[in-house]
Design a protein around this motif. Structure first.
Motif, PDB file in Angstrom:
ATOM      1  N   LEU A 242       0.814  -1.214   0.000  1.00 59.76           N
ATOM      2  CA  LEU A 242       0.000   0.000   0.000  1.00 59.76           C
ATOM      3  C   LEU A 242       0.848   1.265   0.000  1.00 59.76           C
ATOM      4  CD1 LEU A 242      -2.745  -1.025   2.591  1.00 59.76           C
ATOM      5  CD2 LEU A 242      -2.871  -1.099   0.088  1.00 59.76           C
ATOM      6  N   LEU A 243       2.056   1.180   0.531  1.00 62.11           N
ATOM      7  CA  LEU A 243       2.896   2.361   0.698  1.00 62.11           C
ATOM      8  C   LEU A 243       3.859   2.600  -0.451  1.00 62.11           C
ATOM      9  CD1 LEU A 243       3.925   1.881   4.463  1.00 62.11           C
ATOM     10  CD2 LEU A 243       2.193   3.436   3.582  1.00 62.11           C
ATOM     11  N   LEU A 244       4.292   1.527  -1.098  1.00 67.01           N
ATOM     12  CA  LEU A 244       5.411   1.625  -2.036  1.00 67.01           C
ATOM     13  C   LEU A 244       5.005   2.332  -3.330  1.00 67.01           C
ATOM     14  CD1 LEU A 244       8.395   0.796  -2.201  1.00 67.01           C
ATOM     15  CD2 LEU A 244       7.651  -1.281  -3.379  1.00 67.01           C
ATOM     16  N   LYS A 245       5.741   3.370  -3.677  1.00 69.41           N
ATOM     17  CA  LYS A 245       5.480   4.129  -4.902  1.00 69.41           C
ATOM     18  C   LYS A 245       6.138   3.498  -6.124  1.00 69.41           C
ATOM     19  CE  LYS A 245       5.362   8.561  -2.398  1.00 69.41           C
ATOM     20  NZ  LYS A 245       6.016   9.891  -2.247  1.00 69.41           N
ATOM     21  N   ASP A 246       7.290   2.870  -5.912  1.00 62.95           N
ATOM     22  CA  ASP A 246       8.103   2.377  -7.032  1.00 62.95           C
ATOM     23  C   ASP A 246       8.392   0.888  -6.858  1.00 62.95           C
ATOM     24  OD1 ASP A 246       8.172   5.041  -7.868  1.00 62.95           O
ATOM     25  OD2 ASP A 246      10.036   5.443  -6.830  1.00 62.95           O
ATOM     26  N   PRO A 247       7.461   0.015  -7.242  1.00 63.79           N
ATOM     27  CA  PRO A 247       7.625  -1.422  -6.968  1.00 63.79           C
ATOM     28  C   PRO A 247       8.567  -2.152  -7.919  1.00 63.79           C
ATOM     29  CG  PRO A 247       5.523  -1.017  -8.025  1.00 63.79           C
ATOM     30  CD  PRO A 247       6.111   0.328  -7.759  1.00 63.79           C
ATOM     31  N   PHE A 248       8.887  -1.590  -9.076  1.00 66.46           N
ATOM     32  CA  PHE A 248       9.806  -2.222 -10.030  1.00 66.46           C
ATOM     33  C   PHE A 248       9.510  -3.720 -10.189  1.00 66.46           C
ATOM     34  CE2 PHE A 248      12.253   1.626  -9.127  1.00 66.46           C
ATOM     35  CZ  PHE A 248      12.775   1.948 -10.367  1.00 66.46           C
ATOM     36  N   ARG A 249       8.399  -4.035 -10.849  1.00 69.30           N
ATOM     37  CA  ARG A 249       7.930  -5.410 -10.962  1.00 69.30           C
ATOM     38  C   ARG A 249       8.593  -6.127 -12.149  1.00 69.30           C
ATOM     39  NH1 ARG A 249       3.231  -6.681  -8.217  1.00 69.30           N
ATOM     40  NH2 ARG A 249       3.847  -8.792  -8.858  1.00 69.30           N
ATOM     41  N   SER A 250       9.843  -6.486 -11.970  1.00 72.66           N
ATOM     42  CA  SER A 250      10.533  -7.265 -13.000  1.00 72.66           C
ATOM     43  C   SER A 250       9.829  -8.597 -13.241  1.00 72.66           C
ATOM     44  CB  SER A 250      11.987  -7.506 -12.597  1.00 72.66           C
ATOM     45  OG  SER A 250      12.721  -6.313 -12.599  1.00 72.66           O
ATOM     46  N   ASP A 251       9.200  -9.130 -12.202  1.00 73.32           N
ATOM     47  CA  ASP A 251       8.514 -10.415 -12.328  1.00 73.32           C
ATOM     48  C   ASP A 251       7.370 -10.367 -13.337  1.00 73.32           C
ATOM     49  OD1 ASP A 251       7.293  -8.635 -10.501  1.00 73.32           O
ATOM     50  OD2 ASP A 251       6.191 -10.251  -9.528  1.00 73.32           O
ATOM     51  N   LEU A 252       6.799  -9.191 -13.555  1.00 67.47           N
ATOM     52  CA  LEU A 252       5.692  -9.068 -14.492  1.00 67.47           C
ATOM     53  C   LEU A 252       6.160  -8.832 -15.929  1.00 67.47           C
ATOM     54  CD1 LEU A 252       3.200  -6.854 -12.438  1.00 67.47           C
ATOM     55  CD2 LEU A 252       3.363  -9.349 -12.554  1.00 67.47           C
ATOM     56  N   GLN A 253       7.455  -8.583 -16.113  1.00 67.63           N
ATOM     57  CA  GLN A 253       7.966  -8.272 -17.448  1.00 67.63           C
ATOM     58  C   GLN A 253       8.945  -9.303 -18.002  1.00 67.63           C
ATOM     59  OE1 GLN A 253       9.374  -4.057 -16.844  1.00 67.63           O
ATOM     60  NE2 GLN A 253       8.079  -3.728 -18.614  1.00 67.63           N
ATOM     61  N   ILE A 254       9.557 -10.077 -17.129  1.00 63.29           N
ATOM     62  CA  ILE A 254      10.652 -10.939 -17.566  1.00 63.29           C
ATOM     63  C   ILE A 254      10.196 -11.967 -18.612  1.00 63.29           C
ATOM     64  CG2 ILE A 254      10.347 -12.681 -15.763  1.00 63.29           C
ATOM     65  CD1 ILE A 254      13.708 -11.279 -17.091  1.00 63.29           C
ATOM     66  N   ALA A 255       8.929 -12.343 -18.609  1.00 66.22           N
ATOM     67  CA  ALA A 255       8.447 -13.339 -19.569  1.00 66.22           C
ATOM     68  C   ALA A 255       8.531 -12.842 -21.007  1.00 66.22           C
ATOM     69  CB  ALA A 255       7.007 -13.733 -19.244  1.00 66.22           C
TER      70      ALA A 255
END
Length: 269
Positions: free
Chosen positions: A190-203
Protein backbone atom coordinates in the motif's frame (compact mmCIF):
# COMPACT_ATOMS: atom_id res chain seq x y z
CA UNK A 1 -2.98 7.14 36.73
CA UNK A 2 -5.43 4.28 37.08
CA UNK A 3 -4.86 0.90 35.54
CA UNK A 4 -7.96 1.33 33.37
CA UNK A 5 -6.72 4.60 31.86
CA UNK A 6 -3.29 3.11 31.30
CA UNK A 7 -4.79 0.17 29.45
CA UNK A 8 -6.62 2.61 27.19
CA UNK A 9 -3.69 4.93 26.60
CA UNK A 10 -1.07 2.30 25.76
CA UNK A 11 -2.90 0.82 22.73
CA UNK A 12 -3.72 4.34 21.50
CA UNK A 13 -0.08 5.38 21.82
CA UNK A 14 1.00 2.26 19.98
CA UNK A 15 -1.42 2.98 17.13
CA UNK A 16 -0.29 6.60 16.89
CA UNK A 17 3.36 5.54 16.89
CA UNK A 18 2.67 3.02 14.11
CA UNK A 19 0.88 5.66 12.04
CA UNK A 20 3.81 8.04 12.48
CA UNK A 21 6.19 5.32 11.31
CA UNK A 22 3.98 4.68 8.27
CA UNK A 23 4.02 8.39 7.45
CA UNK A 24 7.79 8.61 7.76
CA UNK A 25 8.28 5.55 5.55
CA UNK A 26 5.85 6.82 2.93
CA UNK A 27 7.32 10.30 2.60
CA UNK A 28 10.98 9.27 2.87
CA UNK A 29 10.90 6.13 0.71
CA UNK A 30 12.40 7.71 -2.39
CA UNK A 31 15.27 9.12 -0.36
CA UNK A 32 15.91 5.58 0.86
CA UNK A 33 15.48 3.96 -2.56
CA UNK A 34 17.61 6.48 -4.45
CA UNK A 35 20.48 7.40 -2.10
CA UNK A 36 22.73 8.39 -5.00
CA UNK A 37 20.36 11.13 -6.17
CA UNK A 38 22.10 14.39 -5.33
CA UNK A 39 22.30 17.83 -6.99
CA UNK A 40 26.05 17.33 -7.49
CA UNK A 41 27.28 18.50 -10.87
CA UNK A 42 28.89 16.09 -13.28
CA UNK A 43 32.71 16.03 -13.24
CA UNK A 44 34.31 18.51 -15.63
CA UNK A 45 36.57 15.79 -16.97
CA UNK A 46 35.34 12.29 -17.75
CA UNK A 47 37.01 9.58 -15.71
CA UNK A 48 36.56 7.24 -18.69
CA UNK A 49 34.99 7.70 -22.09
CA UNK A 50 33.40 10.89 -23.38
CA UNK A 51 30.85 13.08 -21.62
CA UNK A 52 27.52 12.86 -23.47
CA UNK A 53 23.99 14.20 -22.96
CA UNK A 54 20.90 12.09 -23.47
CA UNK A 55 17.55 13.83 -23.87
CA UNK A 56 14.44 12.10 -22.56
CA UNK A 57 10.99 12.41 -24.18
CA UNK A 58 9.66 14.13 -21.05
CA UNK A 59 12.24 16.91 -21.18
CA UNK A 60 15.04 15.79 -18.85
CA UNK A 61 18.74 15.80 -19.74
CA UNK A 62 20.84 12.87 -18.57
CA UNK A 63 24.58 12.95 -18.14
CA UNK A 64 26.36 9.93 -19.57
CA UNK A 65 29.79 8.53 -20.24
CA UNK A 66 30.40 6.77 -23.54
CA UNK A 67 33.35 4.67 -24.60
CA UNK A 68 33.00 3.95 -28.30
CA UNK A 69 33.82 0.46 -29.49
CA UNK A 70 35.29 -0.70 -32.77
CA UNK A 71 33.20 -0.98 -35.95
CA UNK A 72 31.32 -4.25 -36.14
CA UNK A 73 31.40 -4.75 -32.39
CA UNK A 74 28.42 -4.57 -30.00
CA UNK A 75 27.84 -1.99 -27.33
CA UNK A 76 26.89 -2.40 -23.67
CA UNK A 77 24.31 -0.15 -22.02
CA UNK A 78 24.85 0.00 -18.25
CA UNK A 79 22.25 0.79 -15.60
CA UNK A 80 23.99 0.91 -12.22
CA UNK A 81 22.78 0.45 -8.64
CA UNK A 82 20.83 2.98 -6.61
CA UNK A 83 23.81 4.43 -4.73
CA UNK A 84 26.37 4.24 -7.50
CA UNK A 85 28.05 6.72 -9.86
CA UNK A 86 29.27 6.75 -13.44
CA UNK A 87 32.83 7.43 -12.30
CA UNK A 88 33.11 3.97 -10.80
CA UNK A 89 32.98 1.97 -14.04
CA UNK A 90 36.31 2.66 -15.69
CA UNK A 91 37.33 -0.93 -14.93
CA UNK A 92 34.39 -2.25 -16.97
CA UNK A 93 34.94 0.17 -19.85
CA UNK A 94 38.59 -0.89 -20.00
CA UNK A 95 37.78 -4.62 -19.96
CA UNK A 96 35.20 -4.22 -22.72
CA UNK A 97 37.44 -1.94 -24.77
CA UNK A 98 40.10 -4.66 -24.80
CA UNK A 99 37.65 -6.67 -26.94
CA UNK A 100 36.61 -3.63 -28.99
CA UNK A 101 33.26 -3.36 -27.19
CA UNK A 102 31.79 0.04 -26.37
CA UNK A 103 30.04 1.11 -23.15
CA UNK A 104 27.40 3.72 -22.39
CA UNK A 105 26.44 4.42 -18.78
CA UNK A 106 23.87 7.04 -17.81
CA UNK A 107 23.34 8.97 -14.62
CA UNK A 108 19.64 8.64 -13.82
CA UNK A 109 17.45 11.72 -13.51
CA UNK A 110 18.21 13.45 -10.23
CA UNK A 111 21.64 11.80 -10.05
CA UNK A 112 24.88 13.80 -10.48
CA UNK A 113 24.91 15.76 -13.72
CA UNK A 114 21.30 14.95 -14.69
CA UNK A 115 18.15 17.01 -14.31
CA UNK A 116 14.90 16.00 -12.64
CA UNK A 117 14.14 13.77 -9.68
CA UNK A 118 14.04 9.97 -9.58
CA UNK A 119 10.96 7.77 -9.71
CA UNK A 120 10.23 4.38 -11.24
CA UNK A 121 8.45 5.86 -14.26
CA UNK A 122 11.26 8.37 -14.69
CA UNK A 123 14.08 5.83 -14.54
CA UNK A 124 12.31 3.48 -16.93
CA UNK A 125 11.94 6.40 -19.33
CA UNK A 126 15.66 7.12 -18.90
CA UNK A 127 16.50 3.55 -19.87
CA UNK A 128 14.53 3.71 -23.11
CA UNK A 129 16.01 7.12 -23.97
CA UNK A 130 19.55 5.79 -23.43
CA UNK A 131 18.89 2.77 -25.65
CA UNK A 132 17.49 4.99 -28.40
CA UNK A 133 20.52 7.32 -28.12
CA UNK A 134 22.92 4.40 -28.47
CA UNK A 135 21.11 2.57 -31.27
CA UNK A 136 22.34 4.64 -34.26
CA UNK A 137 25.91 4.49 -32.91
CA UNK A 138 26.07 0.69 -32.76
CA UNK A 139 25.65 -1.59 -35.77
CA UNK A 140 26.18 -4.98 -34.11
CA UNK A 141 23.63 -4.98 -31.31
CA UNK A 142 23.25 -3.61 -27.78
CA UNK A 143 23.60 -5.72 -24.64
CA UNK A 144 21.67 -4.25 -21.72
CA UNK A 145 23.41 -4.66 -18.36
CA UNK A 146 21.67 -3.90 -15.07
CA UNK A 147 23.12 -4.06 -11.59
CA UNK A 148 20.94 -4.13 -8.44
CA UNK A 149 18.25 -1.43 -8.86
CA UNK A 150 19.34 -1.12 -12.49
CA UNK A 151 18.21 -4.67 -13.24
CA UNK A 152 14.60 -3.50 -13.22
CA UNK A 153 15.47 -0.81 -15.76
CA UNK A 154 17.37 -3.36 -17.85
CA UNK A 155 14.42 -5.78 -17.88
CA UNK A 156 12.00 -3.03 -18.88
CA UNK A 157 14.33 -1.76 -21.61
CA UNK A 158 14.88 -5.23 -23.07
CA UNK A 159 11.13 -5.85 -22.99
CA UNK A 160 10.51 -2.74 -25.09
CA UNK A 161 13.58 -2.52 -27.31
CA UNK A 162 15.48 -5.07 -29.47
CA UNK A 163 18.46 -5.65 -27.20
CA UNK A 164 20.82 -8.42 -28.32
CA UNK A 165 21.24 -9.75 -24.79
CA UNK A 166 20.60 -8.97 -21.15
CA UNK A 167 22.93 -9.21 -18.15
CA UNK A 168 21.39 -8.96 -14.69
CA UNK A 169 23.78 -8.63 -11.75
CA UNK A 170 22.24 -8.95 -8.26
CA UNK A 171 18.70 -8.89 -9.68
CA UNK A 172 15.43 -8.94 -7.75
CA UNK A 173 12.06 -10.48 -8.40
CA UNK A 174 10.68 -7.01 -7.63
CA UNK A 175 11.55 -4.15 -5.31
CA UNK A 176 8.12 -4.80 -3.78
CA UNK A 177 8.98 -8.37 -2.78
CA UNK A 178 12.37 -7.35 -1.35
CA UNK A 179 10.75 -4.56 0.68
CA UNK A 180 7.99 -6.86 1.94
CA UNK A 181 10.57 -9.35 3.19
CA UNK A 182 12.59 -6.61 4.87
CA UNK A 183 9.64 -4.83 6.51
CA UNK A 184 7.14 -7.60 7.33
CA UNK A 185 5.20 -5.46 9.82
CA UNK A 186 4.42 -2.70 7.32
CA UNK A 187 1.74 -2.70 4.57
CA UNK A 188 4.45 -2.29 1.94
CA UNK A 189 2.16 -2.96 -1.02
CA UNK A 190 0.00 0.00 0.00
CA UNK A 191 2.90 2.36 0.70
CA UNK A 192 5.41 1.63 -2.04
CA UNK A 193 5.48 4.13 -4.90
CA UNK A 194 8.10 2.38 -7.03
CA UNK A 195 7.63 -1.42 -6.97
CA UNK A 196 9.81 -2.22 -10.03
CA UNK A 197 7.93 -5.41 -10.96
CA UNK A 198 10.53 -7.27 -13.00
CA UNK A 199 8.51 -10.42 -12.33
CA UNK A 200 5.69 -9.07 -14.49
CA UNK A 201 7.97 -8.27 -17.45
CA UNK A 202 10.65 -10.94 -17.57
CA UNK A 203 8.45 -13.34 -19.57
CA UNK A 204 8.59 -10.96 -22.55
CA UNK A 205 12.41 -10.77 -22.46
CA UNK A 206 13.25 -13.45 -25.02
CA UNK A 207 16.86 -12.41 -25.57
CA UNK A 208 19.79 -14.46 -24.18
CA UNK A 209 20.16 -13.67 -20.49
CA UNK A 210 23.00 -13.95 -18.00
CA UNK A 211 22.18 -13.78 -14.28
CA UNK A 212 24.97 -13.21 -11.75
CA UNK A 213 24.37 -13.17 -7.99
CA UNK A 214 26.43 -13.41 -4.83
CA UNK A 215 25.43 -16.13 -2.41
CA UNK A 216 26.24 -13.85 0.54
CA UNK A 217 24.10 -10.96 -0.71
CA UNK A 218 22.15 -9.55 2.25
CA UNK A 219 20.66 -6.57 0.37
CA UNK A 220 18.96 -8.49 -2.44
CA UNK A 221 18.90 -12.13 -1.34
CA UNK A 222 20.02 -14.79 -3.78
CA UNK A 223 16.54 -16.31 -3.44
CA UNK A 224 15.05 -13.20 -5.07
CA UNK A 225 17.42 -13.38 -8.02
CA UNK A 226 16.84 -17.11 -8.38
CA UNK A 227 13.08 -16.58 -8.35
CA UNK A 228 13.39 -14.16 -11.27
CA UNK A 229 15.71 -16.58 -13.07
CA UNK A 230 13.27 -19.47 -12.73
CA UNK A 231 10.40 -17.57 -14.36
CA UNK A 232 12.58 -16.09 -17.12
CA UNK A 233 12.24 -17.72 -20.53
CA UNK A 234 15.12 -19.46 -22.28
CA UNK A 235 17.83 -18.87 -23.33
CA UNK A 236 19.29 -18.08 -19.92
CA UNK A 237 22.18 -18.98 -17.65
CA UNK A 238 23.00 -18.22 -14.04
CA UNK A 239 26.32 -17.81 -12.27
CA UNK A 240 26.41 -17.81 -8.46
CA UNK A 241 29.48 -16.33 -6.81
CA UNK A 242 29.91 -18.36 -3.64
CA UNK A 243 32.08 -15.79 -1.87
CA UNK A 244 30.48 -12.46 -2.83
CA UNK A 245 27.77 -10.36 -1.28
CA UNK A 246 26.06 -7.30 -2.71
CA UNK A 247 28.71 -4.61 -2.80
CA UNK A 248 31.67 -6.82 -3.73
CA UNK A 249 30.05 -8.64 -6.65
CA UNK A 250 32.13 -6.68 -9.19
CA UNK A 251 35.22 -8.87 -9.01
CA UNK A 252 37.47 -10.30 -11.72
CA UNK A 253 35.20 -13.30 -12.23
CA UNK A 254 32.14 -11.13 -12.77
CA UNK A 255 33.94 -8.88 -15.25
CA UNK A 256 35.21 -11.96 -17.08
CA UNK A 257 31.71 -13.46 -17.27
CA UNK A 258 30.28 -10.20 -18.62
CA UNK A 259 32.94 -9.85 -21.31
CA UNK A 260 32.65 -13.51 -22.28
CA UNK A 261 28.86 -13.30 -22.58
CA UNK A 262 28.97 -10.17 -24.76
CA UNK A 263 31.78 -11.62 -26.87
CA UNK A 264 29.83 -14.83 -27.40
CA UNK A 265 26.82 -12.86 -28.67
CA UNK A 266 29.13 -11.15 -31.17
CA UNK A 267 30.16 -14.55 -32.51
CA UNK A 268 26.57 -15.74 -32.53
CA UNK A 269 27.19 -18.51 -29.98
Amino acid sequence: MSTTKLLLILPLAAVLTYLVVLGLVYFSQRTLLYPGATPTAAPNLASWGDNVSVKTPDGETLHGLYSQGKPGKPGVLLFFGNGDRLDNYGFLAQALAARGIGLLAISYRGYPGSTGSPSEDGLLTDGIAAFDWLTPRINRGIVVLGRSLGTGIAVNTAAQRPASGVILISPYLSVLSVAEARYPLLPVALLLKDPFRSDLQIATVKQPKLFIHGRLDDSIPLSSGEALYHIAPEPKQMRIDEHSGHNDIWNDNTVSEVVKFVDALTRGT
